[in-house]
Write an enzyme that holds these catalytic residues in place. Sequence first.
Site, PDB file in Angstrom:
ATOM      1  N   ASP A  66     -32.817 -13.129  41.203  1.00 48.37           N
ATOM      2  CA  ASP A  66     -33.956 -12.713  40.377  1.00 48.37           C
ATOM      3  C   ASP A  66     -34.569 -11.494  41.056  1.00 48.37           C
ATOM      4  O   ASP A  66     -35.147 -11.598  42.142  1.00 48.37           O
ATOM      5  CB  ASP A  66     -34.981 -13.849  40.291  1.00 48.37           C
ATOM      6  CG  ASP A  66     -36.206 -13.470  39.456  1.00 48.37           C
ATOM      7  OD1 ASP A  66     -36.331 -12.277  39.077  1.00 48.37           O
ATOM      8  OD2 ASP A  66     -37.025 -14.354  39.203  1.00 48.37           O
ATOM      9  N   ASN A  93     -29.846  -2.159  38.040  1.00 47.22           N
ATOM     10  CA  ASN A  93     -29.666  -2.078  36.589  1.00 47.22           C
ATOM     11  C   ASN A  93     -30.480  -3.103  35.810  1.00 47.22           C
ATOM     12  O   ASN A  93     -30.830  -2.852  34.649  1.00 47.22           O
ATOM     13  CB  ASN A  93     -28.167  -2.257  36.273  1.00 47.22           C
ATOM     14  CG  ASN A  93     -27.905  -2.588  34.828  1.00 47.22           C
ATOM     15  OD1 ASN A  93     -27.960  -1.718  33.957  1.00 47.22           O
ATOM     16  ND2 ASN A  93     -27.652  -3.866  34.537  1.00 47.22           N
ATOM     17  N   TYR A 162     -42.493  -0.225  27.936  1.00 53.06           N
ATOM     18  CA  TYR A 162     -41.129  -0.081  28.463  1.00 53.06           C
ATOM     19  C   TYR A 162     -40.902   1.353  28.941  1.00 53.06           C
ATOM     20  O   TYR A 162     -40.391   1.584  30.047  1.00 53.06           O
ATOM     21  CB  TYR A 162     -40.129  -0.450  27.369  1.00 53.06           C
ATOM     22  CG  TYR A 162     -38.689  -0.199  27.732  1.00 53.06           C
ATOM     23  CD1 TYR A 162     -38.017  -1.056  28.608  1.00 53.06           C
ATOM     24  CD2 TYR A 162     -37.982   0.880  27.198  1.00 53.06           C
ATOM     25  CE1 TYR A 162     -36.691  -0.833  28.943  1.00 53.06           C
ATOM     26  CE2 TYR A 162     -36.662   1.111  27.524  1.00 53.06           C
ATOM     27  CZ  TYR A 162     -36.020   0.243  28.401  1.00 53.06           C
ATOM     28  OH  TYR A 162     -34.705   0.479  28.731  1.00 53.06           O
ATOM     29  N   THR A 199     -26.106  -2.717  23.120  1.00 57.12           N
ATOM     30  CA  THR A 199     -25.970  -3.987  23.854  1.00 57.12           C
ATOM     31  C   THR A 199     -26.944  -4.979  23.219  1.00 57.12           C
ATOM     32  O   THR A 199     -27.625  -4.652  22.245  1.00 57.12           O
ATOM     33  CB  THR A 199     -26.385  -3.776  25.321  1.00 57.12           C
ATOM     34  OG1 THR A 199     -27.753  -3.319  25.305  1.00 57.12           O
ATOM     35  CG2 THR A 199     -25.516  -2.745  26.019  1.00 57.12           C
TER      36      THR A 199
HETATM   37  P1  NAI Z   1     -29.137  -6.530  28.559  1.00 60.66           P
HETATM   38  O1  NAI Z   1     -30.377  -7.223  28.136  1.00 60.66           O
HETATM   39  O2  NAI Z   1     -27.938  -6.619  27.704  1.00 60.66           O
HETATM   40  O3  NAI Z   1     -28.722  -7.036  30.037  1.00 60.66           O
HETATM   41  C1  NAI Z   1     -29.676  -7.103  31.062  1.00 60.66           C
HETATM   42  C2  NAI Z   1     -29.156  -8.004  32.169  1.00 60.66           C
HETATM   43  O4  NAI Z   1     -30.167  -8.066  33.187  1.00 60.66           O
HETATM   44  C3  NAI Z   1     -28.892  -9.442  31.714  1.00 60.66           C
HETATM   45  O5  NAI Z   1     -27.649  -9.895  32.230  1.00 60.66           O
HETATM   46  C4  NAI Z   1     -30.059 -10.216  32.309  1.00 60.66           C
HETATM   47  O6  NAI Z   1     -29.744 -11.574  32.611  1.00 60.66           O
HETATM   48  C5  NAI Z   1     -30.346  -9.414  33.566  1.00 60.66           C
HETATM   49  N1  NAI Z   1     -31.713  -9.624  34.054  1.00 60.66           N
HETATM   50  C6  NAI Z   1     -32.862  -9.593  33.333  1.00 60.66           C
HETATM   51  N2  NAI Z   1     -33.901  -9.888  34.112  1.00 60.66           N
HETATM   52  C7  NAI Z   1     -33.411 -10.113  35.361  1.00 60.66           C
HETATM   53  C8  NAI Z   1     -33.993 -10.478  36.593  1.00 60.66           C
HETATM   54  N3  NAI Z   1     -35.306 -10.713  36.708  1.00 60.66           N
HETATM   55  N4  NAI Z   1     -33.190 -10.607  37.675  1.00 60.66           N
HETATM   56  C9  NAI Z   1     -31.853 -10.403  37.566  1.00 60.66           C
HETATM   57  N5  NAI Z   1     -31.234 -10.083  36.422  1.00 60.66           N
HETATM   58  C10 NAI Z   1     -32.016  -9.944  35.325  1.00 60.66           C
HETATM   59  O7  NAI Z   1     -29.562  -5.008  28.798  1.00 60.66           O
HETATM   60  P2  NAI Z   1     -28.690  -3.668  28.877  1.00 60.66           P
HETATM   61  O8  NAI Z   1     -28.738  -3.005  27.577  1.00 60.66           O
HETATM   62  O9  NAI Z   1     -27.384  -3.961  29.499  1.00 60.66           O
HETATM   63  O10 NAI Z   1     -29.602  -2.807  29.864  1.00 60.66           O
HETATM   64  C11 NAI Z   1     -29.314  -2.650  31.239  1.00 60.66           C
HETATM   65  C12 NAI Z   1     -30.287  -1.647  31.820  1.00 60.66           C
HETATM   66  O11 NAI Z   1     -30.166  -0.403  31.125  1.00 60.66           O
HETATM   67  C13 NAI Z   1     -31.754  -2.046  31.716  1.00 60.66           C
HETATM   68  O12 NAI Z   1     -32.460  -1.636  32.860  1.00 60.66           O
HETATM   69  C14 NAI Z   1     -32.228  -1.253  30.500  1.00 60.66           C
HETATM   70  O13 NAI Z   1     -33.611  -1.037  30.530  1.00 60.66           O
HETATM   71  C15 NAI Z   1     -31.429   0.012  30.658  1.00 60.66           C
HETATM   72  N6  NAI Z   1     -31.259   0.778  29.426  1.00 60.66           N
HETATM   73  C16 NAI Z   1     -30.623   0.228  28.347  1.00 60.66           C
HETATM   74  C17 NAI Z   1     -30.466   0.954  27.185  1.00 60.66           C
HETATM   75  C18 NAI Z   1     -29.794   0.400  25.965  1.00 60.66           C
HETATM   76  O14 NAI Z   1     -29.890   1.041  24.905  1.00 60.66           O
HETATM   77  N7  NAI Z   1     -29.105  -0.721  26.035  1.00 60.66           N
HETATM   78  C19 NAI Z   1     -30.960   2.341  27.086  1.00 60.66           C
HETATM   79  C20 NAI Z   1     -31.607   2.820  28.278  1.00 60.66           C
HETATM   80  C21 NAI Z   1     -31.730   2.057  29.405  1.00 60.66           C
END
Ligand code: NAI
Length: 268
Positions: A66, A93, A162, A199
């Site tokens: 976490d 990430n 955000y 995603t």
């Molecule tokens: P997602 O929601 O599909 O995956 C996020 C992952 O982070 C999940 O596996 C979740 O379990 C994990 N997570 C959440 N809180 C956590 C915590 N407290 N400790 C450990 N793990 C934790 O999101 P996605 O789309 O893969 O995003 C990844 C990163 O990219 C994020 O930081 C997001 O803000 C950033 N991002 C995403 C964009 C998008 O369009 N998908 C665009 C710009 C940035």
Amino acid sequence: MGGLDLSGRKALVTGGAQGLGEGMAKALAAAGAKVVVADLQKDAGAAVADALDREYGAGNGFVAHDVTDEGSWENAVVAATDVLGGLDILVNNAGIEITSLLTEVTADQIRRMLDVNILGTTLGIKYGLRTMRPDGLAGQGGAIINISSVAATIAFPGIAVYSATKSAVDRLTRVAAMESGKLGYGVRVNCIYPGLVPTAMGAGLANDVAELGLFGSPEEAVGAVIGLTPAGRLGEVTDMADAVVFLASNEARFITGIGLPVDGGMGM
Ligand code: NAI
């Protein structure tokens, strides 16, 4: 991704159980690195690590983690260093997005985003630098890549808090690069600004802004994003993963303290 070689490199990817983090873990492994996936989601995270072992050879791993918990960070860097025999790449990430109008957002929602996106990334930088600097557990220098967002560079309705947290990730990156340089840690610190990728988070965001009445439908929201994007499409997981591999690689050896837009031009 042809050319970039991360053989012998040792990486920890937070939020690696799905989405962009999963893609980054795979791309790092495909380039030759060994990877520990860290995530709240135990089954999905362990499955990603198993898939890396099958596809790219044994030596990868998973740690339940976490990012908002300091004790969890202490455990994660020890576990990753044990599994990998060192650590020289950290991808911060993990992140969350809760869509809301500024007139409706609750203190709890704000705190949750601040916790994961700012506190989590800050602790990641702290433990990454402490582990990789010369007197650290791994003591071998390396690269930290933080995941900001195009949201830090534009104004999109429904994601104010955000966006603010992702602007903070950008500033954290710059100061971390400066402290690392000044204090001789040998760790480059950069961030990327991903554009919208469908995603779970990205698709959810399109649904949520439509539900708030900001767009007529999720498709209309996606169309608005594409309309602002010179590349004329949404981002793909591999677009982000390849940028992370580059910033981790020796080819980026003179690059530190930057925010790299990987957004098809949306944030220019
Ligand atoms: P997602 O929601 O599909 O995956 C996020 C992952 O982070 C999940 O596996 C979740 O379990 C994990 N997570 C959440 N809180 C956590 C915590 N407290 N400790 C450990 N793990 C934790 O999101 P996605 O789309 O893969 O995003 C990844 C990163 O990219 C994020 O930081 C997001 O803000 C950033 N991002 C995403 C964009 C998008 O369009 N998908 C665009 C710009 C940035």
